[in-house]
Design a protein around this motif. Structure first.
Motif, PDB file in Angstrom:
ATOM      1  N   PRO A  66       0.795  -1.237   0.000  1.00 32.68           N
ATOM      2  CA  PRO A  66       0.000   0.000   0.000  1.00 32.68           C
ATOM      3  C   PRO A  66       0.827   1.287   0.000  1.00 32.68           C
ATOM      4  N   ALA A  67       1.904   1.333   0.754  1.00 29.52           N
ATOM      5  CA  ALA A  67       2.718   2.562   0.785  1.00 29.52           C
ATOM      6  C   ALA A  67       3.411   2.789  -0.559  1.00 29.52           C
ATOM      7  N   ALA A  68       3.874   1.724  -1.183  1.00 30.44           N
ATOM      8  CA  ALA A  68       4.505   1.845  -2.501  1.00 30.44           C
ATOM      9  C   ALA A  68       3.484   2.269  -3.546  1.00 30.44           C
ATOM     10  N   VAL A  69       2.300   1.691  -3.477  1.00 29.38           N
ATOM     11  CA  VAL A  69       1.228   2.057  -4.408  1.00 29.38           C
ATOM     12  C   VAL A  69       0.879   3.539  -4.251  1.00 29.38           C
ATOM     13  N   ARG A  70       0.724   3.994  -3.007  1.00 33.29           N
ATOM     14  CA  ARG A  70       0.417   5.416  -2.762  1.00 33.29           C
ATOM     15  C   ARG A  70       1.521   6.316  -3.304  1.00 33.29           C
ATOM     16  N   GLY A  71       2.766   5.936  -3.068  1.00 30.37           N
ATOM     17  CA  GLY A  71       3.881   6.747  -3.547  1.00 30.37           C
ATOM     18  C   GLY A  71       3.881   6.866  -5.061  1.00 30.37           C
ATOM     19  N   CYS A  72       3.677   5.754  -5.746  1.00 29.43           N
ATOM     20  CA  CYS A  72       3.620   5.786  -7.216  1.00 29.43           C
ATOM     21  C   CYS A  72       2.436   6.627  -7.692  1.00 29.43           C
ATOM     22  N   SER A  73       1.313   6.496  -7.016  1.00 31.74           N
ATOM     23  CA  SER A  73       0.132   7.285  -7.387  1.00 31.74           C
ATOM     24  C   SER A  73       0.394   8.778  -7.230  1.00 31.74           C
ATOM     25  N   THR A  74       1.118   9.143  -6.190  1.00 35.31           N
ATOM     26  CA  THR A  74       1.470  10.554  -5.989  1.00 35.31           C
ATOM     27  C   THR A  74       2.318  11.055  -7.153  1.00 35.31           C
ATOM     28  N   LEU A  80       4.713  12.791 -13.523  1.00 39.02           N
ATOM     29  CA  LEU A  80       6.071  12.311 -13.756  1.00 39.02           C
ATOM     30  C   LEU A  80       6.171  11.538 -15.072  1.00 39.02           C
ATOM     31  N   MET A  81       5.102  10.844 -15.451  1.00 41.61           N
ATOM     32  CA  MET A  81       5.156  10.074 -16.698  1.00 41.61           C
ATOM     33  C   MET A  81       5.464  10.975 -17.886  1.00 41.61           C
ATOM     34  N   GLU A  82       4.913  12.180 -17.910  1.00 40.69           N
ATOM     35  CA  GLU A  82       5.175  13.100 -19.025  1.00 40.69           C
ATOM     36  C   GLU A  82       6.656  13.450 -19.109  1.00 40.69           C
ATOM     37  N   GLU A  83       7.260  13.726 -17.960  1.00 45.63           N
ATOM     38  CA  GLU A  83       8.693  14.042 -17.939  1.00 45.63           C
ATOM     39  C   GLU A  83       9.525  12.858 -18.439  1.00 45.63           C
ATOM     40  N   LEU A  84       9.168  11.669 -17.961  1.00 46.57           N
ATOM     41  CA  LEU A  84       9.923  10.479 -18.364  1.00 46.57           C
ATOM     42  C   LEU A  84       9.719  10.171 -19.841  1.00 46.57           C
ATOM     43  N   ASN A  85       8.522  10.374 -20.354  1.00 47.77           N
ATOM     44  CA  ASN A  85       8.278  10.181 -21.784  1.00 47.77           C
ATOM     45  C   ASN A  85       9.100  11.152 -22.616  1.00 47.77           C
ATOM     46  N   ASP A  86       9.180  12.406 -22.187  1.00 45.44           N
ATOM     47  CA  ASP A  86      10.018  13.384 -22.893  1.00 45.44           C
ATOM     48  C   ASP A  86      11.471  12.930 -22.896  1.00 45.44           C
ATOM     49  N   VAL A 154      12.244   5.722 -10.683  1.00 45.80           N
ATOM     50  CA  VAL A 154      11.063   5.996  -9.861  1.00 45.80           C
ATOM     51  C   VAL A 154      11.317   5.551  -8.420  1.00 45.80           C
ATOM     52  N   LEU A 155      11.941   4.405  -8.228  1.00 45.87           N
ATOM     53  CA  LEU A 155      12.295   3.975  -6.873  1.00 45.87           C
ATOM     54  C   LEU A 155      13.185   5.005  -6.189  1.00 45.87           C
ATOM     55  N   ASP A 156      14.153   5.533  -6.916  1.00 47.01           N
ATOM     56  CA  ASP A 156      15.018   6.577  -6.351  1.00 47.01           C
ATOM     57  C   ASP A 156      14.203   7.801  -5.947  1.00 47.01           C
ATOM     58  N   LEU A 157      13.279   8.206  -6.794  1.00 48.86           N
ATOM     59  CA  LEU A 157      12.429   9.370  -6.473  1.00 48.86           C
ATOM     60  C   LEU A 157      11.531   9.100  -5.269  1.00 48.86           C
ATOM     61  N   LEU A 158      11.007   7.894  -5.181  1.00 54.15           N
ATOM     62  CA  LEU A 158      10.194   7.545  -4.013  1.00 54.15           C
ATOM     63  C   LEU A 158      11.002   7.707  -2.730  1.00 54.15           C
ATOM     64  N   ARG A 159      12.247   7.245  -2.765  1.00 50.02           N
ATOM     65  CA  ARG A 159      13.123   7.383  -1.590  1.00 50.02           C
ATOM     66  C   ARG A 159      13.448   8.848  -1.321  1.00 50.02           C
ATOM     67  N   GLU A 160      13.883   9.556  -2.363  1.00 46.18           N
ATOM     68  CA  GLU A 160      14.275  10.968  -2.207  1.00 46.18           C
ATOM     69  C   GLU A 160      13.143  11.815  -1.656  1.00 46.18           C
ATOM     70  N   ALA A 162      10.736  10.767   0.184  1.00 51.58           N
ATOM     71  CA  ALA A 162      10.228  10.130   1.398  1.00 51.58           C
ATOM     72  C   ALA A 162       8.789   9.655   1.225  1.00 51.58           C
ATOM     73  N   LEU A 163       8.468   9.201   0.016  1.00 50.83           N
ATOM     74  CA  LEU A 163       7.140   8.649  -0.253  1.00 50.83           C
ATOM     75  C   LEU A 163       7.078   7.163   0.082  1.00 50.83           C
ATOM     76  N   TRP A 164       8.190   6.470  -0.122  1.00 50.51           N
ATOM     77  CA  TRP A 164       8.305   5.051   0.249  1.00 50.51           C
ATOM     78  C   TRP A 164       9.737   4.629   0.047  1.00 50.51           C
ATOM     79  N   ASP A 165      10.226   3.783   0.941  1.00 48.56           N
ATOM     80  CA  ASP A 165      11.572   3.260   0.847  1.00 48.56           C
ATOM     81  C   ASP A 165      11.523   1.753   1.082  1.00 48.56           C
ATOM     82  N   PRO A 166      11.892   0.960   0.068  1.00 46.23           N
ATOM     83  CA  PRO A 166      11.806  -0.491   0.231  1.00 46.23           C
ATOM     84  C   PRO A 166      12.752  -1.059   1.283  1.00 46.23           C
ATOM     85  N   SER A 167      13.692  -0.276   1.772  1.00 50.65           N
ATOM     86  CA  SER A 167      14.598  -0.777   2.805  1.00 50.65           C
ATOM     87  C   SER A 167      14.047  -0.583   4.214  1.00 50.65           C
ATOM     88  N   SER A 168      12.876   0.038   4.335  1.00 55.76           N
ATOM     89  CA  SER A 168      12.230   0.245   5.625  1.00 55.76           C
ATOM     90  C   SER A 168      10.813  -0.289   5.591  1.00 55.76           C
TER      91      SER A 168
END
Length: 171
Positions: A66-74, A80-86, A154-160, A162-168
């Motif tokens: 759930p926390a990872a899902v919320r972070g990606c949704s944010t 962010l998809m538009e930036e990555l597509n560019d 995206v994982l790096d951005l989630l950590r940076e 503080a939306l979700w960190d898979p190590s915690s």
């Protein structure tokens, strides 16, 4: 985060109960747990390419935490998809690595079976666009860093952020 780089771990009744709680519904087509939280609960489920009712299902790696899902949704809500597509359109090295991630995704799904209706279709918009951050993060978590450059970013951005960190544990 414990990662299974080649195959998903087995699924037991407790995993299925956690998945049902995370998803708010009974899980479908579960082939294994592809990534787990540091506490051991499922984070990514590996799903069969054809569900029990016969429906083709291209999303082999499905983010459930759930926390990872919320972070990606944010991040998706922040476009962010538009930036990555560019960036994919400008950076041929990134685009080539993303195409390789697509091929990896397809190969790993073929391990679970062939379904003609979804042949060549991976997830998250691969190989040419970014459509679903959840699917790309799930792929990165399942296979480990270095294979899916967009999922890793995206994982790096989630950590940076503080939306979700898979190590915690955030269960």
């Amino acid at each position: 985060m414990r990662r299974q780089a080649q195959s998903a771990s087995s699924v037991d009744r407790a995993d299925l109960e956690v998945l049902a709680d995370q998803l708010g519904r009974a899980p479908r087509g579960v082939a294994g747990i592809a990534a787990r939280c540091v506490c051991g609960r499922p984070t990514v489920v590996r799903t069969l390419p054809r569900l029990e009712d016969g429906t083709p299902f291209p999303t082999t790696y499905y983010l459930t935490h759930p926390a990872a899902v919320r972070g990606c949704s944010t991040l998706e809500a922040e476009h962010l998809m538009e930036e990555l597509n560019d960036e994919l359109g400008r950076d041929t090295t990134l685009a080539a690595a993303y195409a390789r991630a697509h091929e990896d995704y397809l190969a790993r799904r073929r391990e679970l079976g062939q379904v003609a209706q979804i042949d060549g279709v991976s997830a998250g918009g691969m190989p040419t666009r970014v459509k679903c951050l959840h699917a790309l993060v799930a792929h990165s978590l399942a296979v480990g860093p270095g294979l899916n450059p967009v999922g890793d970013r995206v994982l790096d951005l989630l950590r940076e952020r503080a939306l979700w960190d898979p190590s915690s544990c955030a269960c």
